[in-house]
Design a protein around this motif. Structure first.
Motif, PDB file in Angstrom:
ATOM      1  N   GLY A 193       0.810  -1.210   0.000  1.00  0.00           N
ATOM      2  CA  GLY A 193       0.000   0.000   0.000  1.00  0.00           C
ATOM      3  C   GLY A 193       0.843   1.259   0.000  1.00  0.00           C
ATOM      4  O   GLY A 193       1.890   1.333  -0.663  1.00  0.00           O
ATOM      5  N   THR A 194       0.421   2.229   0.778  1.00  0.00           N
ATOM      6  CA  THR A 194       1.100   3.516   0.904  1.00  0.00           C
ATOM      7  C   THR A 194       1.187   3.876   2.384  1.00  0.00           C
ATOM      8  O   THR A 194       0.577   3.208   3.232  1.00  0.00           O
ATOM      9  CB  THR A 194       0.319   4.615   0.157  1.00  0.00           C
ATOM     10  N   PRO A 195       1.925   4.954   2.732  1.00  0.00           N
ATOM     11  CA  PRO A 195       1.970   5.368   4.143  1.00  0.00           C
ATOM     12  C   PRO A 195       0.583   5.640   4.725  1.00  0.00           C
ATOM     13  O   PRO A 195       0.386   5.511   5.931  1.00  0.00           O
ATOM     14  CB  PRO A 195       2.825   6.633   4.096  1.00  0.00           C
ATOM     15  N   ASP A 229      -1.856   3.822   4.639  1.00  0.00           N
ATOM     16  CA  ASP A 229      -2.422   2.582   5.160  1.00  0.00           C
ATOM     17  C   ASP A 229      -1.920   2.236   6.558  1.00  0.00           C
ATOM     18  O   ASP A 229      -2.243   1.169   7.090  1.00  0.00           O
ATOM     19  CB  ASP A 229      -2.091   1.416   4.210  1.00  0.00           C
ATOM     20  N   SER A 230      -1.152   3.132   7.167  1.00  0.00           N
ATOM     21  CA  SER A 230      -0.574   2.853   8.483  1.00  0.00           C
ATOM     22  C   SER A 230      -1.644   2.681   9.558  1.00  0.00           C
ATOM     23  O   SER A 230      -1.373   2.117  10.621  1.00  0.00           O
ATOM     24  CB  SER A 230       0.397   3.959   8.892  1.00  0.00           C
ATOM     25  N   TYR A 256      -0.726  -3.389   9.856  1.00  0.00           N
ATOM     26  CA  TYR A 256       0.209  -2.653   8.974  1.00  0.00           C
ATOM     27  C   TYR A 256       1.657  -2.866   9.405  1.00  0.00           C
ATOM     28  O   TYR A 256       1.980  -2.933  10.590  1.00  0.00           O
ATOM     29  CB  TYR A 256      -0.135  -1.161   9.021  1.00  0.00           C
ATOM     30  N   ARG A 301       8.545  -1.146   1.728  1.00  0.00           N
ATOM     31  CA  ARG A 301       7.150  -1.212   1.311  1.00  0.00           C
ATOM     32  C   ARG A 301       6.224  -1.034   2.515  1.00  0.00           C
ATOM     33  O   ARG A 301       6.487  -1.569   3.586  1.00  0.00           O
ATOM     34  CB  ARG A 301       6.850  -2.552   0.642  1.00  0.00           C
ATOM     35  N   HIS A 302       5.143  -0.306   2.302  1.00  0.00           N
ATOM     36  CA  HIS A 302       4.100  -0.143   3.305  1.00  0.00           C
ATOM     37  C   HIS A 302       3.045  -1.199   3.008  1.00  0.00           C
ATOM     38  O   HIS A 302       2.384  -1.160   1.968  1.00  0.00           O
ATOM     39  CB  HIS A 302       3.512   1.260   3.228  1.00  0.00           C
ATOM     40  N   CYS A 303       2.884  -2.162   3.914  1.00  0.00           N
ATOM     41  CA  CYS A 303       2.051  -3.335   3.625  1.00  0.00           C
ATOM     42  C   CYS A 303       1.045  -3.593   4.741  1.00  0.00           C
ATOM     43  O   CYS A 303       1.237  -3.182   5.881  1.00  0.00           O
ATOM     44  CB  CYS A 303       2.928  -4.573   3.449  1.00  0.00           C
ATOM     45  N   SER A 361       1.760  -5.958  -6.923  1.00  0.00           N
ATOM     46  CA  SER A 361       0.964  -5.284  -5.900  1.00  0.00           C
ATOM     47  C   SER A 361       0.952  -6.058  -4.595  1.00  0.00           C
ATOM     48  O   SER A 361       0.391  -5.595  -3.602  1.00  0.00           O
ATOM     49  CB  SER A 361      -0.478  -5.095  -6.392  1.00  0.00           C
TER      50      SER A 361
END
Length: 349
Positions: free
Chosen positions: A31-33, A35-36, A41, A51-53, A71
């Motif tokens: 994802g992106t930041p 999604d924290s 997360y 990676r932001h996951c 992805s």
């Protein structure tokens, strides 16, 4: 279009139950930041790529142009026992790729398939096989009469974590609306391909605690000839050491060889790997092969009139050894590997 859901609640419940798992699953969306705030997360790494996951239990894609492979962290759903881990690529290949343990332990909760230098120095395992465009070990593919091909013409692809307990876990790869070239008629001037009607196909892979092998259950909405599984040559290009053994209870396909596990030959050493697939006699069809793969066609059983399921089905088994990776491998030579496999396959049904 993608559909996903979080697994944070189930993981917390599992931990609160006081269970010490001996198998585990791993499935992460990149994802992106932003999604924290999602439960579960984490910041994960593939090499130096940050990676932001966040974790998911399933993923569906109905857009063939969607790059789901890139992805998802480690490119698809994964499952591990103390001895081995396997991931399934989320793309047209749907290939199974093995990860080998130096020491029997669960690792993906820390390495996320890509161990850093500190984890490697601490004795963690990692990827042991470059599968490229092959069958890998135990992937389900299609034989077009000349060579193995991937599932390209589909309406939907999906992967999911079916179940996870302390001692067993099942993951699944599935396609809906799959169209296959079931008959090819050639003349001097042209070629006519007759395609199957759209069908649905799923393969569930079950890994048990203390095991390096997985059971693979195939279901199909209607029977189609040409589905196959098997093992790749090692290396994928130029490998020759594959073996087919006909046993009283089925067909054993084995491979042994040494190759770079990834393209980075500077950081990683060559690995000696043994692969095997066993197809029980009831489901073993014609033996076929191409330059990179040793294969067996799957004979799918029609639904039993007394059975609730209307799906055609078959099952088989796969296993792997990392001869130069493991501290105590079950085999260190091709001859030892074949001897081990004969014992392994003897009681499989």
């Amino acid at each position: 279009m993608s559909i996903y859901r979080n697994i944070g609640i189930s993981v917390i419940g599992f931990l609160l139950a006081g269970c010490a798992p001996r198998v585990a699953t791993s499935f992460w969306r990149i994802g992106t930041p932003a999604d924290s705030t999602r439960e579960g997360y984490a910041v994960l790494y593939e090499g130096k790529k940050m990676r932001h996951c966040y974790p998911v239990t399933e993923w569906h894609s109905t857009d063939e142009k969607e790059d789901v492979y890139h992805s998802l962290h480690h490119h698809g759903v994964a499952v591990e026992s103390e001895q081995m881990a396997y991931r399934i690529y989320f793309d047209k290949k749907q290939t199974i790729d093995p990860y080998c343990k130096r020491t029997p332990q669960l690792e993906l909760a820390r390495s996320y398939w890509y161990p850093n230098d500190s984890l490697l120095a601490a004795g963690y395992g990692d990827d042991i096989l470059r599968v490229s465009g092959t069958v890998g070990v135990g992937s389900v593919k299609y034989w077009n009469g000349k060579k193995m091909v991937h599932f390209e013409n589909v309406a939907e692809r999906s992967q999911r974590i079916v179940k996870q307990t302390k001692n067993s876990a099942t993951i699944e790869v599935a396609v809906k609306g799959l169209v296959l070239p079931v008959e090819i008629t050639r003349s001097r001037d042209h070629e006519i391909t007759k395609e199957s009607s759209p069908i649905d196909l799923s393969v569930q892979y079950t890994l048990r605690a203390g095991h390096r092998d997985m059971r693979c259950d195939v279901t199909l909405s209607e029977p189609v000839e040409g589905l196959c599984t098997g093992v790749q040559t090692i290396p994928a290009k130029g490998g020759k050491d594959t073996t087919t053994i006909i046993l009283p209870n089925g067909v054993l396909l084995a491979s042994w060889g040494t190759d770079w596990p990834v393209n980075d030959s500077a950081k990683f050493a060559k690995e000696t790997v043994g692969l095997a697939v066993f197809i029980p006699k009831a489901y073993a069809g014609e033996l076929v092969h191409d330059k990179q793969n040793n294969l067996c066609l799957l004979h799918l059983q029609s639904p039993d009139t007394h059975h609730t399921s209307q799906m055609s089905h078959a099952h088989f088994y796969l296993t792997t050894v990392g001869a130069t990776k493991e501290k105590h491998p079950v085999a260190t030579t091709a001859e030892e590997w074949l001897a081990y496999l004969r014992r392994w396959a003897k009681h499989l049904q």
